[in-house]
Design a protein around this motif. Structure first.
Motif, PDB file in Angstrom:
ATOM      1  N   VAL A  67      18.801 -37.074 -47.025  1.00  0.00           N
ATOM      2  CA  VAL A  67      19.966 -37.828 -46.705  1.00  0.00           C
ATOM      3  C   VAL A  67      20.641 -37.835 -48.090  1.00  0.00           C
ATOM      4  O   VAL A  67      21.715 -37.667 -48.398  1.00  0.00           O
ATOM      5  CB  VAL A  67      19.835 -39.348 -46.192  1.00  0.00           C
ATOM      6  CG1 VAL A  67      20.898 -40.252 -46.624  1.00  0.00           C
ATOM      7  CG2 VAL A  67      19.175 -39.266 -44.866  1.00  0.00           C
ATOM      8  N   GLY A  68      19.916 -37.819 -49.170  1.00  0.00           N
ATOM      9  CA  GLY A  68      20.248 -37.800 -50.393  1.00  0.00           C
ATOM     10  C   GLY A  68      21.145 -36.334 -50.791  1.00  0.00           C
ATOM     11  O   GLY A  68      22.072 -36.504 -51.546  1.00  0.00           O
ATOM     12  N   PHE A 123      29.727 -36.359 -51.013  1.00  0.00           N
ATOM     13  CA  PHE A 123      30.553 -37.027 -51.725  1.00  0.00           C
ATOM     14  C   PHE A 123      30.673 -36.835 -53.407  1.00  0.00           C
ATOM     15  O   PHE A 123      31.252 -37.452 -54.093  1.00  0.00           O
ATOM     16  CB  PHE A 123      30.152 -38.777 -51.860  1.00  0.00           C
ATOM     17  CG  PHE A 123      30.279 -39.254 -50.484  1.00  0.00           C
ATOM     18  CD1 PHE A 123      31.581 -39.358 -49.891  1.00  0.00           C
ATOM     19  CD2 PHE A 123      29.333 -39.445 -49.562  1.00  0.00           C
ATOM     20  CE1 PHE A 123      31.771 -39.967 -48.545  1.00  0.00           C
ATOM     21  CE2 PHE A 123      29.302 -39.743 -48.303  1.00  0.00           C
ATOM     22  CZ  PHE A 123      30.468 -40.113 -47.776  1.00  0.00           C
ATOM     23  N   TRP A 129      24.334 -36.559 -48.830  1.00  0.00           N
ATOM     24  CA  TRP A 129      25.176 -37.231 -49.551  1.00  0.00           C
ATOM     25  C   TRP A 129      25.917 -36.872 -50.760  1.00  0.00           C
ATOM     26  O   TRP A 129      26.947 -36.893 -51.001  1.00  0.00           O
ATOM     27  CB  TRP A 129      24.562 -38.675 -50.126  1.00  0.00           C
ATOM     28  CG  TRP A 129      25.420 -39.768 -50.469  1.00  0.00           C
ATOM     29  CD1 TRP A 129      25.624 -39.694 -52.006  1.00  0.00           C
ATOM     30  CD2 TRP A 129      25.836 -40.922 -50.215  1.00  0.00           C
ATOM     31  NE1 TRP A 129      26.647 -40.812 -52.117  1.00  0.00           N
ATOM     32  CE2 TRP A 129      26.575 -41.418 -51.174  1.00  0.00           C
ATOM     33  CE3 TRP A 129      25.818 -41.517 -48.821  1.00  0.00           C
ATOM     34  CZ2 TRP A 129      27.264 -42.805 -50.805  1.00  0.00           C
ATOM     35  CZ3 TRP A 129      26.645 -42.522 -48.644  1.00  0.00           C
ATOM     36  CH2 TRP A 129      27.211 -43.371 -49.643  1.00  0.00           C
ATOM     37  N   GLN A 130      24.799 -36.032 -51.620  1.00  0.00           N
ATOM     38  CA  GLN A 130      25.268 -35.490 -52.860  1.00  0.00           C
ATOM     39  C   GLN A 130      26.462 -34.331 -52.541  1.00  0.00           C
ATOM     40  O   GLN A 130      27.394 -34.253 -53.161  1.00  0.00           O
ATOM     41  CB  GLN A 130      24.284 -35.039 -53.478  1.00  0.00           C
ATOM     42  CG  GLN A 130      24.594 -34.122 -54.852  1.00  0.00           C
ATOM     43  CD  GLN A 130      25.089 -35.015 -56.041  1.00  0.00           C
ATOM     44  OE1 GLN A 130      24.437 -36.155 -56.106  1.00  0.00           O
ATOM     45  NE2 GLN A 130      25.870 -34.467 -56.999  1.00  0.00           N
ATOM     46  N   VAL A 186      20.251 -47.319 -50.964  1.00  0.00           N
ATOM     47  CA  VAL A 186      20.671 -46.598 -49.465  1.00  0.00           C
ATOM     48  C   VAL A 186      19.477 -45.462 -49.101  1.00  0.00           C
ATOM     49  O   VAL A 186      19.054 -45.713 -47.921  1.00  0.00           O
ATOM     50  CB  VAL A 186      21.860 -46.137 -49.641  1.00  0.00           C
ATOM     51  CG1 VAL A 186      22.223 -45.393 -48.292  1.00  0.00           C
ATOM     52  CG2 VAL A 186      23.100 -47.145 -49.915  1.00  0.00           C
ATOM     53  N   LEU A 237      22.998 -40.528 -54.296  1.00  0.00           N
ATOM     54  CA  LEU A 237      23.056 -41.605 -53.413  1.00  0.00           C
ATOM     55  C   LEU A 237      22.342 -42.721 -53.955  1.00  0.00           C
ATOM     56  O   LEU A 237      21.570 -42.590 -54.885  1.00  0.00           O
ATOM     57  CB  LEU A 237      21.988 -41.101 -52.183  1.00  0.00           C
ATOM     58  CG  LEU A 237      21.539 -42.055 -51.090  1.00  0.00           C
ATOM     59  CD1 LEU A 237      22.639 -42.488 -50.275  1.00  0.00           C
ATOM     60  CD2 LEU A 237      20.416 -41.592 -50.373  1.00  0.00           C
TER      61      LEU A 237
END
Length: 62
Positions: free
Chosen positions: A23-24, A31, A27-28, A39, A35
């Motif tokens: 997920v990190g 966005f 996210w990176q 979160v 992260l």
């Protein structure tokens, strides 16, 4: 007979770390900033709860 505690714990910790890492990375890439750690902790915690419950129901093959 269910999986021993240490095996469930090992798989659960690995799933938690893997989920928060993936997920990190996502996210990176979306966005372009890291992260937030809380979160990542929430995502890892939810993944570990799900995996722990699943592993409590699995019986090893004889």
């Amino acid at each position: 007979m269910f999986l021993p505690f240490w095996q469930r714990l090992l798989v659960t910790v690995a799933a938690m770390l893997l989920a928060s890492w993936v997920v990190g990375l996502m996210w990176q890439s979306i966005f372009n900033f890291p992260l937030p750690s809380y979160v990542g902790g929430v995502v890892g915690g939810l993944a570990s709860l799900t995996v722990w419950d699943l592993l409590k129901r699995i019986r090893p093959a004889s």
